[in-house]
Each structure stands twice: as C-alpha cells, then as structure tokens.
Scaffold this motif. Structure first.
Motif, PDB file in Angstrom:
ATOM      1  N   LEU A 253       0.826  -1.210   0.000  1.00 23.25           N
ATOM      2  CA  LEU A 253       0.000   0.000   0.000  1.00 23.25           C
ATOM      3  C   LEU A 253       0.857   1.255   0.000  1.00 23.25           C
ATOM      4  O   LEU A 253       0.518   2.256  -0.643  1.00 23.25           O
ATOM      5  N   ASP A 254       1.988   1.240   0.701  1.00 25.95           N
ATOM      6  CA  ASP A 254       2.867   2.402   0.716  1.00 25.95           C
ATOM      7  C   ASP A 254       3.587   2.599  -0.614  1.00 25.95           C
ATOM      8  O   ASP A 254       4.004   3.717  -0.945  1.00 25.95           O
ATOM      9  N   ALA A 255       3.736   1.523  -1.376  1.00 19.33           N
ATOM     10  CA  ALA A 255       4.421   1.621  -2.664  1.00 19.33           C
ATOM     11  C   ALA A 255       3.473   1.971  -3.805  1.00 19.33           C
ATOM     12  O   ALA A 255       3.927   2.359  -4.888  1.00 19.33           O
ATOM     13  N   ALA A 256       2.171   1.851  -3.582  1.00 17.61           N
ATOM     14  CA  ALA A 256       1.192   2.070  -4.650  1.00 17.61           C
ATOM     15  C   ALA A 256       0.908   3.553  -4.855  1.00 17.61           C
ATOM     16  O   ALA A 256       1.099   4.376  -3.947  1.00 17.61           O
ATOM     17  N   GLU A 257       0.427   3.872  -6.051  1.00 20.35           N
ATOM     18  CA  GLU A 257      -0.071   5.214  -6.300  1.00 20.35           C
ATOM     19  C   GLU A 257      -1.280   5.475  -5.402  1.00 20.35           C
ATOM     20  O   GLU A 257      -2.028   4.546  -5.091  1.00 20.35           O
ATOM     21  N   PRO A 258      -1.484   6.714  -4.964  1.00 22.81           N
ATOM     22  CA  PRO A 258      -2.638   7.007  -4.100  1.00 22.81           C
ATOM     23  C   PRO A 258      -3.947   6.571  -4.756  1.00 22.81           C
ATOM     24  O   PRO A 258      -4.135   6.731  -5.973  1.00 22.81           O
ATOM     25  N   HIS A 259      -4.832   6.020  -3.950  1.00 23.57           N
ATOM     26  CA  HIS A 259      -6.113   5.537  -4.473  1.00 23.57           C
ATOM     27  C   HIS A 259      -6.938   6.696  -5.026  1.00 23.57           C
ATOM     28  O   HIS A 259      -7.625   6.556  -6.032  1.00 23.57           O
ATOM     29  N   GLN A 260      -6.860   7.833  -4.356  1.00 28.21           N
ATOM     30  CA  GLN A 260      -7.543   9.040  -4.831  1.00 28.21           C
ATOM     31  C   GLN A 260      -6.675  10.231  -4.470  1.00 28.21           C
ATOM     32  O   GLN A 260      -6.602  10.628  -3.305  1.00 28.21           O
ATOM     33  N   ALA A 261      -6.002  10.782  -5.455  1.00 27.63           N
ATOM     34  CA  ALA A 261      -5.092  11.893  -5.201  1.00 27.63           C
ATOM     35  C   ALA A 261      -5.868  13.117  -4.746  1.00 27.63           C
ATOM     36  O   ALA A 261      -6.920  13.437  -5.296  1.00 27.63           O
ATOM     37  N   GLY A 262      -5.341  13.793  -3.736  1.00 35.03           N
ATOM     38  CA  GLY A 262      -6.005  14.992  -3.242  1.00 35.03           C
ATOM     39  C   GLY A 262      -5.478  15.407  -1.897  1.00 35.03           C
ATOM     40  O   GLY A 262      -4.500  14.850  -1.379  1.00 35.03           O
ATOM     41  N   GLY A 263      -6.137  16.404  -1.314  1.00 32.92           N
ATOM     42  CA  GLY A 263      -5.737  16.903  -0.010  1.00 32.92           C
ATOM     43  C   GLY A 263      -5.746  15.824   1.048  1.00 32.92           C
ATOM     44  O   GLY A 263      -6.624  14.961   1.061  1.00 32.92           O
ATOM     45  N   GLY A 264      -4.748  15.856   1.922  1.00 35.23           N
ATOM     46  CA  GLY A 264      -4.656  14.875   2.990  1.00 35.23           C
ATOM     47  C   GLY A 264      -3.823  13.679   2.632  1.00 35.23           C
ATOM     48  O   GLY A 264      -3.363  12.948   3.512  1.00 35.23           O
ATOM     49  N   ALA A 265      -3.625  13.416   1.326  1.00 30.79           N
ATOM     50  CA  ALA A 265      -2.838  12.262   0.900  1.00 30.79           C
ATOM     51  C   ALA A 265      -1.377  12.616   0.692  1.00 30.79           C
ATOM     52  O   ALA A 265      -0.580  11.763   0.317  1.00 30.79           O
ATOM     53  N   VAL A 266      -0.999  13.859   0.964  1.00 30.37           N
ATOM     54  CA  VAL A 266       0.362  14.326   0.677  1.00 30.37           C
ATOM     55  C   VAL A 266       1.007  14.926   1.918  1.00 30.37           C
ATOM     56  O   VAL A 266       0.336  15.384   2.841  1.00 30.37           O
ATOM     57  N   ARG A 267       2.350  14.917   1.889  1.00 33.32           N
ATOM     58  CA  ARG A 267       3.120  15.657   2.901  1.00 33.32           C
ATOM     59  C   ARG A 267       3.435  17.067   2.387  1.00 33.32           C
ATOM     60  O   ARG A 267       3.397  18.036   3.131  1.00 33.32           O
ATOM     61  N   ARG A 268       3.754  17.123   1.064  1.00 32.99           N
ATOM     62  CA  ARG A 268       4.158  18.408   0.507  1.00 32.99           C
ATOM     63  C   ARG A 268       3.963  18.386  -1.001  1.00 32.99           C
ATOM     64  O   ARG A 268       4.203  17.371  -1.655  1.00 32.99           O
ATOM     65  N   ASP A 273       8.485  25.003 -12.858  1.00 36.04           N
ATOM     66  CA  ASP A 273       8.497  24.909 -14.321  1.00 36.04           C
ATOM     67  C   ASP A 273       7.210  24.284 -14.867  1.00 36.04           C
ATOM     68  O   ASP A 273       7.226  23.487 -15.809  1.00 36.04           O
ATOM     69  N   GLY A 274       6.086  24.636 -14.232  1.00 37.20           N
ATOM     70  CA  GLY A 274       4.797  24.191 -14.727  1.00 37.20           C
ATOM     71  C   GLY A 274       4.421  22.765 -14.365  1.00 37.20           C
ATOM     72  O   GLY A 274       3.417  22.250 -14.850  1.00 37.20           O
ATOM     73  N   THR A 275       5.236  22.108 -13.545  1.00 36.96           N
ATOM     74  CA  THR A 275       4.909  20.755 -13.115  1.00 36.96           C
ATOM     75  C   THR A 275       4.861  20.704 -11.592  1.00 36.96           C
ATOM     76  O   THR A 275       5.429  21.544 -10.905  1.00 36.96           O
ATOM     77  N   THR A 276       4.166  19.685 -11.075  1.00 37.07           N
ATOM     78  CA  THR A 276       4.064  19.524  -9.626  1.00 37.07           C
ATOM     79  C   THR A 276       5.040  18.453  -9.152  1.00 37.07           C
ATOM     80  O   THR A 276       5.278  17.455  -9.836  1.00 37.07           O
ATOM     81  N   ALA A 277       5.595  18.692  -8.000  1.00 43.44           N
ATOM     82  CA  ALA A 277       6.445  17.707  -7.333  1.00 43.44           C
ATOM     83  C   ALA A 277       5.746  17.337  -6.031  1.00 43.44           C
ATOM     84  O   ALA A 277       5.510  18.206  -5.186  1.00 43.44           O
ATOM     85  N   THR A 278       5.394  16.065  -5.883  1.00 41.55           N
ATOM     86  CA  THR A 278       4.558  15.640  -4.769  1.00 41.55           C
ATOM     87  C   THR A 278       5.286  14.623  -3.902  1.00 41.55           C
ATOM     88  O   THR A 278       5.846  13.643  -4.402  1.00 41.55           O
ATOM     89  N   ASP A 279       5.244  14.878  -2.611  1.00 42.00           N
ATOM     90  CA  ASP A 279       5.755  13.923  -1.624  1.00 42.00           C
ATOM     91  C   ASP A 279       4.527  13.300  -0.957  1.00 42.00           C
ATOM     92  O   ASP A 279       3.902  13.914  -0.092  1.00 42.00           O
ATOM     93  N   TRP A 280       4.163  12.096  -1.388  1.00 38.04           N
ATOM     94  CA  TRP A 280       2.953  11.459  -0.890  1.00 38.04           C
ATOM     95  C   TRP A 280       3.143  10.949   0.530  1.00 38.04           C
ATOM     96  O   TRP A 280       4.229  10.528   0.915  1.00 38.04           O
ATOM     97  N   ALA A 281       2.061  10.976   1.288  1.00 38.04           N
ATOM     98  CA  ALA A 281       2.073  10.429   2.646  1.00 38.04           C
ATOM     99  C   ALA A 281       2.118   8.911   2.586  1.00 38.04           C
ATOM    100  O   ALA A 281       1.879   8.296   1.542  1.00 38.04           O
ATOM    101  N   THR A 282       2.433   8.284   3.709  1.00 36.92           N
ATOM    102  CA  THR A 282       2.337   6.830   3.800  1.00 36.92           C
ATOM    103  C   THR A 282       0.885   6.452   4.107  1.00 36.92           C
ATOM    104  O   THR A 282       0.030   7.294   4.371  1.00 36.92           O
ATOM    105  N   SER A 283       0.595   5.164   4.094  1.00 35.54           N
ATOM    106  CA  SER A 283      -0.751   4.685   4.408  1.00 35.54           C
ATOM    107  C   SER A 283      -1.012   4.830   5.912  1.00 35.54           C
ATOM    108  O   SER A 283      -0.081   4.720   6.713  1.00 35.54           O
ATOM    109  N   PRO A 284      -2.247   5.096   6.310  1.00 31.13           N
ATOM    110  CA  PRO A 284      -3.473   5.089   5.512  1.00 31.13           C
ATOM    111  C   PRO A 284      -3.771   6.395   4.788  1.00 31.13           C
ATOM    112  O   PRO A 284      -4.584   6.419   3.875  1.00 31.13           O
ATOM    113  N   GLU A 285      -3.133   7.528   5.230  1.00 35.31           N
ATOM    114  CA  GLU A 285      -3.473   8.828   4.644  1.00 35.31           C
ATOM    115  C   GLU A 285      -3.260   8.829   3.135  1.00 35.31           C
ATOM    116  O   GLU A 285      -3.992   9.510   2.398  1.00 35.31           O
TER     117      GLU A 285
END
Length: 473
Positions: A253-268, A273-285
């Motif tokens: 689950l921690d290695a998978a892409e987020p089930h539904q990307a959005g607020g609360g699922a990320v750390r930062r 340059d017009g792209t997003t850099a996302t640091d995803w949270a671990t599960s369950p968030e």
C-alpha cells in the motif's frame, strides 16, 4: 401450469418443533408497516441482509449523538474539528482491533468492500488468482486495475477438490495474490480459510479475504488466520452509512499510487516549471485523499463494538437456529437451497433457492407486494457462480441477520405456501429489469415526494411464470 410440491412430513414436523427465536439486537425500522397491493398493510420482514443490513438501533443513536459535533478532521484547529479527528482515529483503531490486526498492519477506511478491493488491486505487484465463484467485487478489480486478466480457477464440487485445483494453479505459475471469499453471498458456504492461507503462502502468494458476508456473522481474525489482507463493508455489518475498510500489510500500500489523489494524501506539494512535485504520505493517509466519511467511520466502529459486546458466539447461535428453521422449511416444501460444495464445514445465514414454475423476479415481487417480505432475486453480482449452478435466470435469496426472528422465517414460508397453493392474487409486469405489481397501488411515505411506486418506471410486459419442461400447456 404451476408445479405444486408435497411437503416432507419429517421436515415439516421438525420445522414446527424448532423453538421460537427472537431478534438478537434491535434494528432501525424493525416491524415497520409497509403497504401491500389492494390497500392492505403489514409489518415489514427484512430478509435481504446480505445486500444491506438495517442499522443497529445503537448505531443510529450514536450517529445522532455525534452529528451536532460534526466537523472536518485532521486539519482543523477548532474544538469540534479536533474532537472529530480523535473520534475518527479511534474508529480506525476499533476496526483494526475487531479484525485482530497485527501491530504493523494498516487500516484504510474506504467506501465499501468493492472500493477496498479496487484499492488493493492497484497495489498488487503481480498476477492474481481467484475462483470462478467470487462476487464481482472480488473478480473484476483484479483485471481492471492491472490490465492483466485475473487467473480464474474453476471450483470443484468439493472444497477439497477446489483446494487441489488452486494448489495446481499456484504451482504451475507463481502469483502475487490469492483472492478468496470469506462466505458466499449466494449460498452462505464458508471455505476453510486457514487451509487456503497456508496453501497460498506455501507457493509464495499473499491472501486477501473478501469478508463482506463473513464478518457480520463470524467476525474475522487476521492474526490467527495469518491472512495478509481483509476487506469488508459497513452496510452489511449494520452500519449503512457508506464506510468500509481494507486492513493488512503496509508495504504494497505504501508503494502504490494514491487511491484518490487529493488533499490529505500528501506531505508536501511544490510547483516548478509548470509541473508539480509531490511527496505522498504513507498509508493510511496516502489512500484517503479528500474529506473522509467521518460519520460512516464512526457508525462502522460502533456497529463492531456492539457485535463484540453482544458476543460473536451468540450471533452465531442465533443465526444457526434461524438458518436451520429456514432450510428445513424450504425442504419441507420441496425447495432445495443452492449449494456449491458437498463438504462445507460452515455456512452463514444466506440461503438461495428457486421455485419450480415461477421466475425468481416474480417470486420476489409477489413476496413483497402481497406479503411484505423483502428478499433479493437475480444473480447477486455473481454471474459465473449462478451459471455454474445452472440458474442463469436467477434465484431468490433470503438472508438473515441479528434483527431476524423465527417469525420472519415463518412469514416467508407461509407466503411460499400460498404461492404454491394458489399462485399470486395480483397481476405483475416487467419494466425490462425486474418484475413489479401492475397496477402498483402502494403509496410511498409523504417524505419520499411521490404518490406511488408506479411513478418510478413503467412496467408493461407481463411477468409470466416459467413452464417446466413436459408440463401441460
């Protein structure tokens, strides 16, 4: 021509001698008066628990109590927000404790079993093996998420033979996951999960159990079974408020892409340059993006607390007595419940059957419209299983719960007696998908905003009973 069946005297006597069994726990709407065709009314008999069980009275009371304090969780500084955050995380702990999650397991709160299994499907790093008798929720996700067809193994007439088929498939080619049902939503039969887990692990595969039908009747013990994941729904466990859960090992689950990307699922999140850099949270968030279903989670936790306090042994005893009364009563009328295997060691309170001479859709419509008995008809989101059983046209399913009583079973059996003896007193028509009384003069409650069920969809094609082969036309 309707085929009449002769009751077996031994079974009929046994059914009438079974002690009366009251409801084990109060549920919302128990005994609710419903309209019947022709202007009559009757207390409603809910025998469709396998689809959605009514809310426990204590669950509804808990939600009503909490509702004034409802607020968004995790990111609010206000008192109510912090209170709800604490309650939400406490609910997560309750869910994990009820299924005996291990210390390193993760509890992801989902919408239902289907949602939970689709989440896991996106995380499986390899092929999945399933049986052909699974509910669609435990059959379709493994193909749609990975793009690879699931490896479907044909069930044998016995559990022992089915286990041998699974062993041969897993030995033939390794798989990442074996996905199995905890209890059939068609026949109620329970496989030997301990043996299946040992079998899968011996071949290097993990195991997920679809416990949608099993958990409300038997509970679940991840640690004792050594299963890797379990998925289940609140709406089948007397908490119909839109929450379920996936509980199990964290790494996939921690290695998978987020089930539904959005607020609360990320750390930062950063933009460069017009792209997003996302640091995803671990599960369950990681898999709970957006505002969660707080009230649904609290309802699910309360339902599990009530079941635990009541005692799963009491739940099992209550259900076994009703199941015996129902099965004996059906057999006394010449109606044999459907079954998958010749050697099941356990069965939960789910019984499906057909009535010779009558389509399942018309039987269900008749039971509702003329007797106030709610059952399910069709193929129960298990089309391959029904095809295996030779009932492609569908069956009737009666399913029991903690709010069921012997009086409920007797109402169903008496209604079937009247059908076999006299046939329906009303006419019925099809709207293309189901069968309904025509005309349908049953009024809806005023709060429903309509004046009758006939306003829902036109039903014009007559629902004719089936004519058995060789019967006189």
């Amino acid at each position: 021509m309707t085929v009449l069946t002769r009751p077996s005297p031994d079974l009929a006597d046994r059914a009438t001698q079974t002690p009366d069994v009251p409801a084990l726990l109060p549920t919302v709407g128990a005994g609710e008066s419903v309209p019947l065709v022709g202007g009559r009314r009757a207390g409603y008999v809910h025998l469709d628990n396998a689809a959605s069980a009514p809310a426990l009275a204590r669950v509804a009371a808990h939600v009503t109590e909490v509702l004034p304090a409802y607020a968004s969780v995790h990111r609010g500084a206000g008192y109510l927000s912090q209170l709800c955050t604490g309650l939400y995380e406490q609910a997560r702990e309750t869910v994990g404790r009820f299924v005996h999650a291990r210390p390193d397991d993760v509890v992801v709160l989902t919408r239902n079993t289907t949602d939970a299994l689709n989440l896991l499907a996106s995380a499986v790093p390899g092929e999945v093996v399933v049986l052909d008798v699974e509910h669609h929720a435990n059959l379709l996700p493994w193909t749609s998420a990975s793009g690879r067809p699931a490896r479907v193994v044909r069930s044998a007439p016995t559990l022992a033979g089915t286990e041998a088929s699974l062993a041969a498939e897993l030995a033939h080619r390794p798989a990442a996951l074996l996905a199995v049902t905890g209890a059939s939503n068609v026949t109620g039969e329970v496989p030997d999960l301990r043996r299946l887990v040992r079998l899968a692990h011996a071949h290097g595969a993990r195991v997920v159990v679809d416990a949608a039908q099993l958990l409300p009747h038997r509970g679940f013990d991840l640690a004792a079974l050594d299963a890797d994941y379990v998925a289940f729904s609140g709406h089948k466990a007397y908490a119909p408020f839109g929450a379920g859960a996936l509980v199990g090992r964290r790494d996939w689950l921690d290695a998978a892409e987020p089930h539904q990307a959005g607020g609360g699922a990320v750390r930062r999140v950063g933009v460069s340059d017009g792209t997003t850099a996302t640091d995803w949270a671990t599960s369950p968030e990681r898999h709970e993006g957006g505002t969660p279903n707080v009230l649904g989670a609290l309802a699910l936790a309360e339902a599990l607390r009530v079941l635990e306090a009541t005692g799963l042994d009491r739940v099992r005893h209550h259900e076994a007595a009703l199941h015996r009364r129902l099965v004996d009563g059906l057999r006394a009328r010449g109606l044999e419940p459907l079954r998958l295997w010749d050697d099941p060691s356990d069965v939960v309170g789910v019984v499906s059957f057909t009535v010779p001479g009558w389509r399942a859709a018309q039987v269900a419509a008749y039971l509702s419209a003329e007797h106030g008995v709610g059952v399910r008809d069709g193929r129960f989101c298990a089309h391959p299983l029904l095809a295996r059983l030779g009932v492609d046209d569908g069956a009737v399913r009666a399913s029991l719960g903690v709010g069921s009583s012997s009086a409920d079973v007797d109402r169903l059996l008496a209604a079937l007696d009247a059908l076999l003896r006299d046939g329906p007193r009303w006419t019925y028509a099809s709207d293309g998908a189901t069968c309904r009384p025509s005309p349908d003069d049953r009024d809806l409650p005023t709060w429903a905003g309509a004046t009758g069920l006939h306003t829902l969809a036109p039903a014009t094609t007559p629902c004719a009973p089936t004519i058995p082969a060789g019967a006189e036309q």
